[in-house]
Design a protein around this motif. Structure first.
Motif, PDB file in Angstrom:
ATOM      1  N   THR A 168       0.827  -1.209   0.000  1.00 43.05           N
ATOM      2  CA  THR A 168       0.000   0.000   0.000  1.00 43.05           C
ATOM      3  C   THR A 168       0.861   1.257   0.000  1.00 43.05           C
ATOM      4  O   THR A 168       0.369   2.350   0.270  1.00 43.05           O
ATOM      5  CB  THR A 168      -0.913   0.033   1.241  1.00 43.05           C
ATOM      6  OG1 THR A 168      -0.099   0.010   2.426  1.00 43.05           O
ATOM      7  CG2 THR A 168      -1.859  -1.143   1.255  1.00 43.05           C
ATOM      8  N   THR A 177      -6.511   1.528   4.858  1.00 43.45           N
ATOM      9  CA  THR A 177      -5.841   0.257   4.622  1.00 43.45           C
ATOM     10  C   THR A 177      -5.849  -0.553   5.907  1.00 43.45           C
ATOM     11  O   THR A 177      -5.682  -0.003   6.999  1.00 43.45           O
ATOM     12  CB  THR A 177      -4.385   0.462   4.162  1.00 43.45           C
ATOM     13  OG1 THR A 177      -3.655   1.174   5.167  1.00 43.45           O
ATOM     14  CG2 THR A 177      -4.338   1.247   2.859  1.00 43.45           C
ATOM     15  N   GLN A 178      -6.058  -1.839   5.767  1.00 45.51           N
ATOM     16  CA  GLN A 178      -6.109  -2.715   6.931  1.00 45.51           C
ATOM     17  C   GLN A 178      -5.406  -4.025   6.609  1.00 45.51           C
ATOM     18  O   GLN A 178      -5.733  -4.700   5.631  1.00 45.51           O
ATOM     19  CB  GLN A 178      -7.567  -2.983   7.321  1.00 45.51           C
ATOM     20  CG  GLN A 178      -7.719  -3.824   8.579  1.00 45.51           C
ATOM     21  CD  GLN A 178      -9.156  -3.859   9.073  1.00 45.51           C
ATOM     22  OE1 GLN A 178     -10.036  -3.193   8.528  1.00 45.51           O
ATOM     23  NE2 GLN A 178      -9.408  -4.631  10.116  1.00 45.51           N
ATOM     24  N   GLY A 179      -4.410  -4.364   7.419  1.00 44.86           N
ATOM     25  CA  GLY A 179      -3.704  -5.624   7.222  1.00 44.86           C
ATOM     26  C   GLY A 179      -4.608  -6.800   7.519  1.00 44.86           C
ATOM     27  O   GLY A 179      -5.369  -6.773   8.491  1.00 44.86           O
ATOM     28  N   TYR A 283      -3.052  -6.351   2.415  1.00 45.29           N
ATOM     29  CA  TYR A 283      -3.944  -5.338   2.955  1.00 45.29           C
ATOM     30  C   TYR A 283      -5.218  -5.247   2.126  1.00 45.29           C
ATOM     31  O   TYR A 283      -5.216  -5.492   0.924  1.00 45.29           O
ATOM     32  CB  TYR A 283      -3.279  -3.961   2.949  1.00 45.29           C
ATOM     33  CG  TYR A 283      -1.958  -3.892   3.668  1.00 45.29           C
ATOM     34  CD1 TYR A 283      -1.885  -3.449   4.989  1.00 45.29           C
ATOM     35  CD2 TYR A 283      -0.776  -4.269   3.026  1.00 45.29           C
ATOM     36  CE1 TYR A 283      -0.666  -3.385   5.651  1.00 45.29           C
ATOM     37  CE2 TYR A 283       0.448  -4.210   3.684  1.00 45.29           C
ATOM     38  CZ  TYR A 283       0.492  -3.761   4.995  1.00 45.29           C
ATOM     39  OH  TYR A 283       1.699  -3.707   5.645  1.00 45.29           O
ATOM     40  N   ALA A 285      -7.796  -2.297   0.971  1.00 45.04           N
ATOM     41  CA  ALA A 285      -7.787  -0.834   0.863  1.00 45.04           C
ATOM     42  C   ALA A 285      -9.054  -0.358   0.159  1.00 45.04           C
ATOM     43  O   ALA A 285      -9.494  -0.971  -0.817  1.00 45.04           O
ATOM     44  CB  ALA A 285      -6.551  -0.357   0.104  1.00 45.04           C
TER      45      ALA A 285
END
Length: 307
Positions: A168, A177-179, A283, A285
């Motif tokens: 990202t 954004t999130q792992g 991630y 997004a």
């Protein structure tokens, strides 16, 4: 000529035919040419060419140059492309908000991801997609498989509303954004490669640096696992890497879940797995400001489906 063209545009009626032609134009602009856009459109080059000719006739503009020199948007084509993305974004936002007002999710959701996800049992993307359909059966889900740099650009220009990507770094802060998981990457070579029968304890850093290496187009050629590999080929996709490895000419990294079947068949061999291993974080997004409820629901389904 220019004033007459502008007059024609102002009086253009946007019916189903025009919207269909604009979607064809948006697809070939996104993929960078007629041949590149064939697969996503499910059309022959001749059909795409006919659609483009009809669109240009309706607009009174030359939208792109295509020939021996390659595909390229004209200045008018770039302006129409930007306007087309704005138009489709507005249509999708209207459909989404209408569905929300009616108390249900509807409209379309464009989701982009990299390849080689089916064999990833930890991610279980297929299970997440099934759960998403159960939660939002009226949403028309469109999935595109592309390289990370294409996913990032598509998120920026509105081609995708949500993406699953291993990087990202090029996304601005206004995207959330999130792992979600990390993919284990290991080094392989194929039967017929000089290292295939070499014992792991004999595989030194200098020996690895002498081999032709197949890397990713979205990675820098910096050392990996402290090895300064000799880049000889590059591809954005895991299938491309696998093909290069199976040629017997290269070594390269693959996700362990994707390589497993070829290893079990004796086609690939792990190289120094205790040293040549790294994790690639993935991630989800999507836009941070006013994301569609469908995008949030798909993100939720993917996260909750991780095993």
């Amino acid at each position: 000529m220019r004033s007459r063209s502008r007059h024609r545009i102002l009086n253009l009626s946007l019916g189903d035919v025009e919207l269909r032609l604009l979607r064809v134009f948006a697809a070939i602009a996104h993929h960078g040419g007629f041949s590149a856009g064939q697969a996503s459109l499910g059309m022959t080059q001749a059909t795409i060419s006919t659609h483009m000719r009809h669109l240009e006739e309706r607009l009174g503009l030359r939208l792109c140059e295509r020939g021996r020199s390659g595909f390229q948007l004209t200045e008018e084509g770039r302006q129409v492309h930007e306007a087309t993305l704005d138009l489709f974004g507005s249509i999708e936002q209207f459909q989404s908000r209408l569905g929300e007002a009616q108390g249900e999710l509807s409209g379309s959701l464009k989701f982009g991801t990299v390849d080689a996800m089916v064999s990833n049992r930890t991610l279980n993307l297929q299970g997440a997609l099934g759960e998403f359909h159960r939660l939002a059966p009226r949403v028309r889900l469109e999935i595109d498989v592309a390289a990370p740099q294409v996913l990032h650009q598509g998120l920026l220009d509105g081609t995708y509303q949500i993406v699953l990507t291993p990087s990202t770094s090029s996304l601005p802060v206004h995207f959330k954004t999130q792992g979600v998981f990390s993919e284990v990457q290991k080094l392989y070579c194929a039967r017929g490669h000089p290292l295939f029968d070499v014992a792991d304890e004999q595989i030194t850093t200098s020996l690895l640096e002498e081999q032709a290496f197949a890397g990713r187009t979205y990675m820098t050629d910096a050392p990996i696992c402290s090895v300064d590999f000799a880049w000889a080929a590059a591809t954005p996709h895991m299938e491309g890497t696998l093909l290069l490895l199976l040629s017997g000419a290269h070594i390269g990294f693959l996700p362990d879940h994707y390589a497993r079947d070829s290893v079990e068949k004796g086609l690939l061999r792990l190289l120094a797995p205790d040293r040549m291993t790294f994790e690639d974080p993935f991630y989800i997004a999507y836009p941070r400001s006013r994301p569609s409820r469908a995008a949030e629901k798909l993100a939720q389904s993917i996260i909750e489906g991780i095993r």
